[in-house]
Enzyme design. Structure first.
Site, short mmCIF file in Angstrom:
data_model
loop_
_atom_site.label_atom_id
_atom_site.label_comp_id
_atom_site.label_asym_id
_atom_site.label_seq_id
_atom_site.Cartn_x
_atom_site.Cartn_y
_atom_site.Cartn_z
N LYS A 1 0.84 -1.21 0.00
CA LYS A 1 0.00 0.00 0.00
C LYS A 1 0.87 1.26 0.00
O LYS A 1 0.61 2.21 -0.74
CB LYS A 1 -0.91 0.02 1.24
CG LYS A 1 -2.11 -0.90 1.13
CD LYS A 1 -2.78 -1.09 2.48
CE LYS A 1 -3.84 -2.18 2.39
NZ LYS A 1 -4.32 -2.67 3.68
N GLN B 1 -4.72 -1.38 9.85
CA GLN B 1 -4.69 -2.72 9.25
C GLN B 1 -5.30 -3.74 10.21
O GLN B 1 -4.94 -3.79 11.40
CB GLN B 1 -3.24 -3.08 8.89
CG GLN B 1 -3.07 -4.42 8.21
CD GLN B 1 -3.68 -4.50 6.81
OE1 GLN B 1 -3.81 -3.48 6.12
NE2 GLN B 1 -4.08 -5.68 6.41
N ASP C 1 -11.53 3.09 4.47
CA ASP C 1 -11.77 1.64 4.43
C ASP C 1 -13.27 1.34 4.44
O ASP C 1 -13.67 0.21 4.15
CB ASP C 1 -11.16 0.99 5.69
CG ASP C 1 -9.94 0.15 5.40
OD1 ASP C 1 -9.83 -0.36 4.28
OD2 ASP C 1 -9.11 0.00 6.32
N1 GUN Z 1 -7.16 -6.62 6.36
C1 GUN Z 1 -7.49 -7.32 5.24
N2 GUN Z 1 -8.08 -6.52 4.32
C2 GUN Z 1 -8.13 -5.28 4.87
C3 GUN Z 1 -8.62 -4.03 4.40
O1 GUN Z 1 -9.18 -3.90 3.30
N3 GUN Z 1 -8.46 -2.99 5.25
C4 GUN Z 1 -7.90 -3.12 6.48
N4 GUN Z 1 -7.81 -2.04 7.24
N5 GUN Z 1 -7.44 -4.27 6.95
C5 GUN Z 1 -7.54 -5.34 6.14
#
Ligand code: GUN
Length: 294
Positions: A53, A97, A120
């Site tokens: 990311k 995350q 998100d």
């Molecule tokens: N863990 C797995 N996929 C995601 C996501 O799209 N966002 C976040 N914050 N954590 C994740």
């Protein structure tokens, strides 16, 4: 006839090129979109997602404020960090995350994220808006799945979509997005989960099968209708000594058998994964735009 393989990397590259132009326009107005990233602990899959990311943000011209916190970070300290980002004008989107270590209440942390920075789409208010069809941040993985289907020419309206998995990150939001009476939606949606009896009886009815179960081989060729479009959201590490890193990635679908029966299929890796990161950047840029013109 074997399925067409949907190239998520290619679709993501197209969208990222479009995004770069939008970022450049914002920068002309003195705004650099900013993403605050928080990773607690050193889970290998989470670490590799977060690293990818951050790299993608740098390539797109998005400022990223990276925070890697130790696994024993207290809930209080984590919430304080989120509040600091809520107040930071350089940050337009916040990503915590998931999953978080067990001693931390995920709901409490997510609820602290300012709704206007919830790129998100995980805060309760945002989820509610999604369910009732109001404008909101679409959670990134489901948003990416819809883009892949739409850009591959799959007719969603009127189709029977069967979703396997009911997580808050993928299963529930994708089901709600696809049942809205809107373009690239308006589907009949069935959700299967670990409590479903005779799952194959449902998956065999799917025109579009979306699998987000978190388990390899959840769907095999005998469980589907020939010609269905199959989206594999799973990312599972399987030990493999022939690989330098000691493992290989597989999805939730038995790719080798299903690709012979499906009309379209996403590979793992290189299918949904690159789209998740792309949609996170799309949401961050959208948030920065709203900052300019609320
Ligand atoms: N863990 C797995 N996929 C995601 C996501 O799209 N966002 C976040 N914050 N954590 C994740």
């Amino acid at each position: 006839m074997p399925a067409k393989i949907i190239d998520g990397k290619q679709v993501a590259a197209e969208m990222r090129a479009e995004l770069k132009t939008e970022v450049a326009k914002l920068q002309e107005q003195g705004i650099t979109p900013g993403l605050g990233v928080i990773l607690v602990g050193e889970d290998p899959a989470s670490t590799s997602y977060v690293t990818a990311k951050e790299k993608a943000c740098a390539e797109a011209g998005i400022y990223s404020d990276d925070n890697r916190l130790p696994a024993d970070t207290t809930q209080e300290d984590l919430i304080a960090k989120v509040k600091e980002m809520n107040a930071d004008p350089r940050i337009h989107g916040i990503l915590v995350q998931l999953p978080l270590p067990k001693h931390i209440d995920e709901d409490a942390v997510i609820s602290t994220i300012a709704p206007e920075k919830d790129v998100d789409g995980f805060t309760p208010g945002n989820v509610g808006r999604l369910v009732i069809g109001q404008e909101c941040f679409m959670p990134c993985t489901p948003h990416g799945v819809v883009q892949l289907l739409a850009r591959s020419g799959v007719e969603i309206g009127g189709s029977h979509v069967v979703v396997v998995g009911r997580s808050n990150i993928v299963g529930k939001p994708i089901a709600n997005m696809l049942l809205q009476k809107k373009p690239n939606a308006n589907a009949t949606v069935t959700i299967c989960h670990t409590g479903t009896r005779d799952m194959a009886a449902f998956t065999r009815q799917a025109d579009i099968l979306i699998v987000a179960a978190g388990r390899p081989n959840t769907v095999t060729a005998d469980m589907m209708k020939p010609g269905a479009a199959v989206i594999d959201v799973g990312v599972n590490r399987i030990p493999d000594e022939t690989k330098k890193r000691g493992y290989r990635l597989v999805g939730d679908v038995d790719f080798e058998s299903v690709k012979e029966t499906a009309s379209l299929i996403t590979p793992v890796p290189g299918g949904v994964g690159p789209m998740t990161i792309t949609m996170l950047m799309v949401n961050t840029v959208e948030s920065a735009k709203r900052h300019v013109q609320p």
